[in-house]
Scaffold this motif. Structure first.
Motif, PDB file in Angstrom:
ATOM      1  N   PRO A   1      56.437  45.887  41.057  1.00  0.00           N
ATOM      2  CA  PRO A   1      55.741  46.486  42.256  1.00  0.00           C
ATOM      3  C   PRO A   1      54.622  46.994  41.893  1.00  0.00           C
ATOM      4  N   GLY A   2      53.479  46.995  42.548  1.00  0.00           N
ATOM      5  CA  GLY A   2      52.474  47.703  42.440  1.00  0.00           C
ATOM      6  C   GLY A   2      51.730  48.141  43.539  1.00  0.00           C
ATOM      7  N   ALA A   3      50.924  49.183  43.627  1.00  0.00           N
ATOM      8  CA  ALA A   3      50.304  49.748  44.793  1.00  0.00           C
ATOM      9  C   ALA A   3      49.068  50.442  44.314  1.00  0.00           C
ATOM     10  N   ALA A   4      48.357  50.514  45.245  1.00  0.00           N
ATOM     11  CA  ALA A   4      46.698  51.104  45.212  1.00  0.00           C
ATOM     12  C   ALA A   4      46.758  52.278  45.997  1.00  0.00           C
ATOM     13  N   VAL A   5      46.163  53.365  45.547  1.00  0.00           N
ATOM     14  CA  VAL A   5      45.712  54.687  46.517  1.00  0.00           C
ATOM     15  C   VAL A   5      44.274  54.739  46.038  1.00  0.00           C
ATOM     16  N   VAL A   6      43.700  55.336  47.150  1.00  0.00           N
ATOM     17  CA  VAL A   6      42.371  55.825  47.220  1.00  0.00           C
ATOM     18  C   VAL A   6      41.653  56.877  47.628  1.00  0.00           C
ATOM     19  N   SER A   7      40.993  57.965  47.275  1.00  0.00           N
ATOM     20  CA  SER A   7      40.459  59.308  47.642  1.00  0.00           C
ATOM     21  C   SER A   7      38.903  59.115  47.687  1.00  0.00           C
ATOM     22  N   ALA A   8      38.532  59.850  48.829  1.00  0.00           N
ATOM     23  CA  ALA A   8      37.173  59.870  49.314  1.00  0.00           C
ATOM     24  C   ALA A   8      37.061  61.162  50.134  1.00  0.00           C
ATOM     25  N   ARG A   9      35.814  61.530  50.061  1.00  0.00           N
ATOM     26  CA  ARG A   9      35.182  62.617  50.754  1.00  0.00           C
ATOM     27  C   ARG A   9      35.295  62.270  52.168  1.00  0.00           C
ATOM     28  N   ARG A  10      34.830  61.000  52.569  1.00  0.00           N
ATOM     29  CA  ARG A  10      34.691  60.647  54.144  1.00  0.00           C
ATOM     30  C   ARG A  10      35.144  59.310  54.116  1.00  0.00           C
ATOM     31  N   ALA A  11      34.247  58.660  53.649  1.00  0.00           N
ATOM     32  CA  ALA A  11      34.522  56.939  54.297  1.00  0.00           C
ATOM     33  C   ALA A  11      34.426  56.057  52.936  1.00  0.00           C
ATOM     34  N   GLY A  12      34.649  54.651  53.148  1.00  0.00           N
ATOM     35  CA  GLY A  12      34.640  53.812  52.358  1.00  0.00           C
ATOM     36  C   GLY A  12      36.142  53.356  51.696  1.00  0.00           C
ATOM     37  N   THR A  13      37.445  53.941  52.193  1.00  0.00           N
ATOM     38  CA  THR A  13      38.359  53.900  51.634  1.00  0.00           C
ATOM     39  C   THR A  13      39.037  52.534  51.890  1.00  0.00           C
ATOM     40  N   THR A  14      39.159  52.053  52.915  1.00  0.00           N
ATOM     41  CA  THR A  14      39.755  50.610  53.316  1.00  0.00           C
ATOM     42  C   THR A  14      39.056  49.780  52.590  1.00  0.00           C
ATOM     43  N   ALA A  15      37.695  49.806  52.159  1.00  0.00           N
ATOM     44  CA  ALA A  15      36.924  48.568  51.493  1.00  0.00           C
ATOM     45  C   ALA A  15      37.662  48.550  49.848  1.00  0.00           C
ATOM     46  N   VAL A  16      37.697  50.047  49.355  1.00  0.00           N
ATOM     47  CA  VAL A  16      38.228  50.084  48.156  1.00  0.00           C
ATOM     48  C   VAL A  16      39.804  49.782  47.888  1.00  0.00           C
ATOM     49  N   LEU A  17      40.637  49.834  49.113  1.00  0.00           N
ATOM     50  CA  LEU A  17      41.817  49.146  48.996  1.00  0.00           C
ATOM     51  C   LEU A  17      41.930  47.876  49.115  1.00  0.00           C
ATOM     52  N   ASP A  18      41.112  47.069  49.872  1.00  0.00           N
ATOM     53  CA  ASP A  18      41.150  45.930  49.824  1.00  0.00           C
ATOM     54  C   ASP A  18      40.640  45.217  48.553  1.00  0.00           C
ATOM     55  N   VAL A  19      39.867  45.753  47.578  1.00  0.00           N
ATOM     56  CA  VAL A  19      39.448  45.447  46.362  1.00  0.00           C
ATOM     57  C   VAL A  19      40.765  45.621  45.333  1.00  0.00           C
ATOM     58  N   LEU A  20      41.144  46.667  45.327  1.00  0.00           N
ATOM     59  CA  LEU A  20      42.349  46.882  44.438  1.00  0.00           C
ATOM     60  C   LEU A  20      43.363  46.279  44.646  1.00  0.00           C
ATOM     61  N   GLN A  21      43.803  45.946  45.857  1.00  0.00           N
ATOM     62  CA  GLN A  21      45.101  45.183  46.038  1.00  0.00           C
ATOM     63  C   GLN A  21      45.053  43.794  45.983  1.00  0.00           C
ATOM     64  N   LYS A  22      43.811  43.202  45.734  1.00  0.00           N
ATOM     65  CA  LYS A  22      43.507  41.736  45.226  1.00  0.00           C
ATOM     66  C   LYS A  22      44.116  41.622  44.160  1.00  0.00           C
ATOM     67  N   TYR A  23      43.835  42.344  42.978  1.00  0.00           N
ATOM     68  CA  TYR A  23      44.227  42.357  41.770  1.00  0.00           C
ATOM     69  C   TYR A  23      45.912  42.205  41.785  1.00  0.00           C
ATOM     70  N   LEU A  24      46.537  42.982  42.667  1.00  0.00           N
ATOM     71  CA  LEU A  24      48.002  42.873  42.618  1.00  0.00           C
ATOM     72  C   LEU A  24      48.468  41.657  43.163  1.00  0.00           C
ATOM     73  N   VAL A  25      47.983  41.133  43.883  1.00  0.00           N
ATOM     74  CA  VAL A  25      48.402  39.879  44.737  1.00  0.00           C
ATOM     75  C   VAL A  25      48.072  38.774  43.832  1.00  0.00           C
ATOM     76  N   TYR A  26      47.006  38.624  43.098  1.00  0.00           N
ATOM     77  CA  TYR A  26      46.629  37.762  41.868  1.00  0.00           C
ATOM     78  C   TYR A  26      47.578  37.724  40.951  1.00  0.00           C
ATOM     79  N   ALA A  27      48.300  38.846  40.584  1.00  0.00           N
ATOM     80  CA  ALA A  27      49.161  39.035  39.485  1.00  0.00           C
ATOM     81  C   ALA A  27      50.599  38.872  39.926  1.00  0.00           C
ATOM     82  N   GLN A  28      50.833  38.386  41.194  1.00  0.00           N
ATOM     83  CA  GLN A  28      52.182  38.224  41.583  1.00  0.00           C
ATOM     84  C   GLN A  28      53.111  39.593  41.890  1.00  0.00           C
ATOM     85  N   MET A  29      52.244  40.508  42.107  1.00  0.00           N
ATOM     86  CA  MET A  29      53.071  41.970  42.342  1.00  0.00           C
ATOM     87  C   MET A  29      53.309  42.267  43.717  1.00  0.00           C
ATOM     88  N   PRO A  30      54.682  42.519  43.918  1.00  0.00           N
ATOM     89  CA  PRO A  30      55.155  42.855  44.977  1.00  0.00           C
ATOM     90  C   PRO A  30      54.388  44.171  45.511  1.00  0.00           C
TER      91      PRO A  30
END
Length: 210
Positions: free
Chosen positions: A116-145
């Motif tokens: 199992p893998g998860a991604a978390v993001v911190s921001a002052r204001r914006a850009g969080t969903t873009a970063v989540l999209d990037v990080l979660q692609k690694y997890l999917v590539y590696a067959q991680m739930p």
């Protein structure tokens, strides 16, 4: 059951760590051991596609990436955290993720497969969903739930103290930790009941030419 929380911020005790700490508290409260891995604040180069990892089983740049991959073998799950820099992943974290997951794949290390893998993001204001999209692609590539919470896995604040004031974000981190603990327990119960992991297949790689 052990989970490694990876801090991709150049600030070891900053906002990203505050988010990871809340996930950690929930994991520990549900019987999961935890540890932190900070990627550091020294320059990390990106992948150069040299092929060294396929031949030698590790990256040619002997830095925090190789240290992480060696340590990762002992863990059952991972949480990757990054701050937002210019509406994207912090540069050092992007380089870290590129190399860690590419080395794992090319060297056949299987540090992440079906963990199992998860991604978390911190921001002052914006850009969080873009970063989540990037990080979660690694997890999917590696067959991680991929473990989710009750909303996007993000917190907001310019300081760790402000992050703690983001009560919705803190709840999201807490629920994420509970969900990951539950999934780890389910996987453990499945193993004890004799449920086998899927049989791996030889990878087929194609492109749009042939």
């Amino acid at each position: 059951m052990k989970v490694l929380l990876v801090n991709g911020s150049p600030h070891e005790k900053g906002c990203t760590r505050a988010a990871l700490d809340e996930v950690e508290r929930a994991l520990q409260a549900n019987g999961v051991e935890t540890a932190h891995f900070w990627i550091g604040n020294q320059p990390l180069t990106g992948c150069t596609g040299c092929g060294y990892c396929a031949r030698k089983g590790k990256c040619r740049y002997d830095d925090r990436v190789n240290e992480f991959l060696e340590e990762a073998e002992a863990y059952d799950g991972f949480v990757f955290g990054s701050p937002v820099h210019f509406a994207s992943v912090a540069a050092s974290m992007k380089a870290f993720m590129d190399r860690a997951f590419f080395v794992d794949h090319m060297a056949g290390l299987n540090r992440f497969t079906l963990k199992p893998g998860a991604a978390v993001v911190s921001a002052r204001r914006a850009g969080t969903t873009a970063v989540l999209d990037v990080l979660q692609k690694y997890l999917v590539y590696a067959q991680m739930p991929v473990v989710s919470s009750r909303y996007w896995n993000m917190v907001h604040g310019q300081t760790p103290e402000q992050v703690l004031e983001d009560i919705e974000g803190i709840q999201i981190m807490r629920v994420l930790g509970k969900n990951m603990a539950w999934l780890l327990q389910c996987l453990e119960a499945g193993k004890k009941a004799g449920v086998e992991a899927p049989e791996p297949e030889t990878r087929i790689s194609t492109n749009f030419v042939r």
